[in-house]
Design a protein around this motif. Sequence first.
Motif, mmCIF file in Angstrom:
data_model
loop_
_atom_site.group_PDB
_atom_site.id
_atom_site.type_symbol
_atom_site.label_atom_id
_atom_site.label_comp_id
_atom_site.label_asym_id
_atom_site.label_seq_id
_atom_site.Cartn_x
_atom_site.Cartn_y
_atom_site.Cartn_z
ATOM 1 N N ARG A 117 72.388 29.708 47.423
ATOM 2 C CA ARG A 117 71.680 30.236 48.595
ATOM 3 C C ARG A 117 70.191 30.380 48.339
ATOM 4 O O ARG A 117 69.359 30.151 49.215
ATOM 5 C CB ARG A 117 72.234 31.605 48.988
ATOM 6 N N LEU A 118 69.844 30.806 47.123
ATOM 7 C CA LEU A 118 68.418 30.984 46.802
ATOM 8 C C LEU A 118 67.681 29.647 46.911
ATOM 9 O O LEU A 118 66.587 29.573 47.474
ATOM 10 C CB LEU A 118 68.262 31.542 45.381
ATOM 11 N N VAL A 119 68.288 28.599 46.374
ATOM 12 C CA VAL A 119 67.645 27.276 46.433
ATOM 13 C C VAL A 119 67.635 26.781 47.882
ATOM 14 O O VAL A 119 66.652 26.186 48.340
ATOM 15 C CB VAL A 119 68.348 26.277 45.485
ATOM 16 N N ALA A 120 68.719 27.068 48.617
ATOM 17 C CA ALA A 120 68.791 26.638 50.019
ATOM 18 C C ALA A 120 67.647 27.229 50.845
ATOM 19 O O ALA A 120 67.201 26.640 51.828
ATOM 20 C CB ALA A 120 70.131 27.047 50.614
ATOM 21 N N ALA A 121 67.155 28.394 50.442
ATOM 22 C CA ALA A 121 66.091 29.062 51.213
ATOM 23 C C ALA A 121 64.690 28.548 50.842
ATOM 24 O O ALA A 121 63.704 28.944 51.463
ATOM 25 C CB ALA A 121 66.172 30.569 50.969
ATOM 26 N N GLN A 122 64.583 27.672 49.848
ATOM 27 C CA GLN A 122 63.270 27.155 49.441
ATOM 28 C C GLN A 122 62.876 25.920 50.263
ATOM 29 O O GLN A 122 63.746 25.239 50.804
ATOM 30 C CB GLN A 122 63.293 26.796 47.942
ATOM 31 N N PRO A 123 61.568 25.624 50.342
ATOM 32 C CA PRO A 123 61.157 24.424 51.074
ATOM 33 C C PRO A 123 61.872 23.177 50.532
ATOM 34 O O PRO A 123 62.023 23.034 49.319
ATOM 35 C CB PRO A 123 59.644 24.325 50.787
ATOM 36 N N ASP A 124 62.322 22.339 51.411
ATOM 37 C CA ASP A 124 63.064 21.104 51.083
ATOM 38 C C ASP A 124 64.367 21.365 50.317
ATOM 39 O O ASP A 124 64.978 20.441 49.785
ATOM 40 C CB ASP A 124 62.218 20.111 50.263
ATOM 41 N N GLN A 125 64.763 22.620 50.223
ATOM 42 C CA GLN A 125 66.036 22.991 49.571
ATOM 43 C C GLN A 125 66.133 22.414 48.154
ATOM 44 O O GLN A 125 67.143 21.844 47.744
ATOM 45 C CB GLN A 125 67.244 22.523 50.401
ATOM 46 N N VAL A 126 65.043 22.554 47.428
ATOM 47 C CA VAL A 126 65.039 22.057 46.057
ATOM 48 C C VAL A 126 64.313 23.057 45.163
ATOM 49 O O VAL A 126 63.438 23.810 45.627
ATOM 50 C CB VAL A 126 64.374 20.647 45.999
ATOM 51 N N ALA A 160 66.043 19.207 38.276
ATOM 52 C CA ALA A 160 65.974 19.532 39.712
ATOM 53 C C ALA A 160 67.284 20.208 40.096
ATOM 54 O O ALA A 160 68.349 19.824 39.622
ATOM 55 C CB ALA A 160 65.794 18.262 40.516
ATOM 56 N N LEU A 161 67.205 21.249 40.924
ATOM 57 C CA LEU A 161 68.392 21.973 41.407
ATOM 58 C C LEU A 161 68.510 21.801 42.918
ATOM 59 O O LEU A 161 67.490 21.840 43.625
ATOM 60 C CB LEU A 161 68.252 23.472 41.133
ATOM 61 N N ARG A 162 69.740 21.638 43.383
ATOM 62 C CA ARG A 162 70.010 21.602 44.832
ATOM 63 C C ARG A 162 71.203 22.504 45.132
ATOM 64 O O ARG A 162 72.050 22.708 44.265
ATOM 65 C CB ARG A 162 70.374 20.180 45.276
#
Length: 460
Positions: free
Chosen positions: A291-300, A389-391
């Motif tokens: 969820r944390l990564v999902a909330a970042q720009p471009d989900q990355v 890279a994390l997604r």
Amino acid sequence: MDKLWDVVVVGGGNAALCAAIEAAEAGASVIILEGAPKDYRGGNSRHTRNFRCMHQGPLSVLTDAYEEAEYYDDLLLVTKGKTDERLARLAIRTSETCLPWMERQGVRFQPSLSGTLSLSRTNAFFLGGGKALVNAYYNRVEDLGVTVVYEAQVQHVDIEDGTFRGVDCEIAGAPARVNGRAVVLASGGFQADLDWLARAWGPAARNFLIRGTPYNRGVVLKDMLDQGAESVGDPTQCHAVAIDGRAPKFDGGIVTRLDCVPFSVVVNRDSQRFYNEGEDVWPKRYAIWGRLVAAQPDQVAYSIIDSQSINAFMPSVFPPVMADTIEELGEKLGLSGAALKETIEGFNAACRPGTFHGNELDGLATEGLEPPKTNWARPIVKPPFYGYALRPGVTFTYLGLRVDDTARVTGTNGLMTNVWAAGEIMAGSILGQGYLAGFGMTIGTVFGRIAGKEAAKHVA
Ligand SMILES: Cc1cc2nc3c(=O)[nH]c(=O)nc-3n(C[C@H](O)[C@H](O)[C@H](O)COP(=O)(O)OP(=O)(O)OC[C@H]3O[C@@H](n4cnc5c(N)ncnc54)[C@H](O)[C@@H]3O)c2cc1C
């Protein structure tokens, strides 16, 4: 196909197989309609490694005791109370009898391996993983005379006045009808339908990776909801973890998980940190990072470590990106090298002297940094430097069908006569939010078995 089956089971994963075994053992004629081709049978269940099991003393590979009160407390902690206590306690209590039952069906267990997930007391690991479990169950249903049809995608569950009549499906692309006296729906969540995910989450969902089967598209779930079945859970709730950004869109499974986060600095596309990487031990935190990564720009996001930490976690399936300087690493990852260097220098300056202990909370924290890193904060200084890279990787969604404690589905006018549901398709009752490792298979095994027994009883 013209036959009137006693029990039609929709889906071919853990919950479906447990239901089919119980129904067949009770003497019912059973057909399994598995949407996937044979090589891909077993849905998300084939990716699993363990199930969480209550026990009052050492049981098979499980050590010590793990009793109902502690198990339920663990569940309350992760769901923040968003659970159905009756169903949750039923799942917990029944899990104890499931382990010996699973062994009788041919499932083999192994002690948990040491590593980042130390679950030897609470979780029983399947020897050969979920694939071996699923294969054992398919062997068992074959022995019991259950008919299994692959590439059988159910599109509509025919229900008249709360009573199931049959399903309309496509078998290897051709339309077909399968009639039955009872049905068990075990066709998983809707996570593989990216349009549905995007409706729930917004367009960002198109950048999510789906860790499991591409066949769980929620077709049966949607059809049931359209027909007035009562829903539970929130469409935006799901289990999602941060996985290697190079993982395939679907079915990457367990190996694409990364365990480097606690020992790293994690930045977003703009090279900015956004969360405390060392908040707690990884098994207690890994599920929030999706969820944390999902909330970042471009989900990355990008996890940055140095050579001091490269052996501190389970090796990744894809090698990390490597460079001799932070700037170069940033450029190789597609970030601004200068901005990444500034962030890492800021982090390094906030680290304090102390002793690093990778296997426990070591209290080695930053000072004066926002957000802080509260454990394992040692300067990233020793080349070569590494980055991943994390997604967001979605495991499964929580929107589902409401069931009672016999796994029977609730419709517009109360309980449906002969419709049961098990596994991911109803797990939202118990998992309102958050996740407890190994509980997905517990829910599927417990409610699959109950659904199979109840369906057979109804038919008899
Ligand atoms: C990578 C990964 C690792 C995991 N690890 C664990 C773990 O170690 N422990 C744990 O407890 N949980 C784990 N989980 C979660 C676990 O996989 C699920 O909770 C569990 O497998 C759900 O079982 P199920 O039978 O409900 O669904 P599934 O096993 O997904 O089965 C659903 C089945 O329905 C079929 N289907 C879908 N739509 C249709 C249709 N329209 N018609 C016919 N068939 C259809 C699919 O092909 C599939 O066979 C993991 C999940 C993933 C993705």
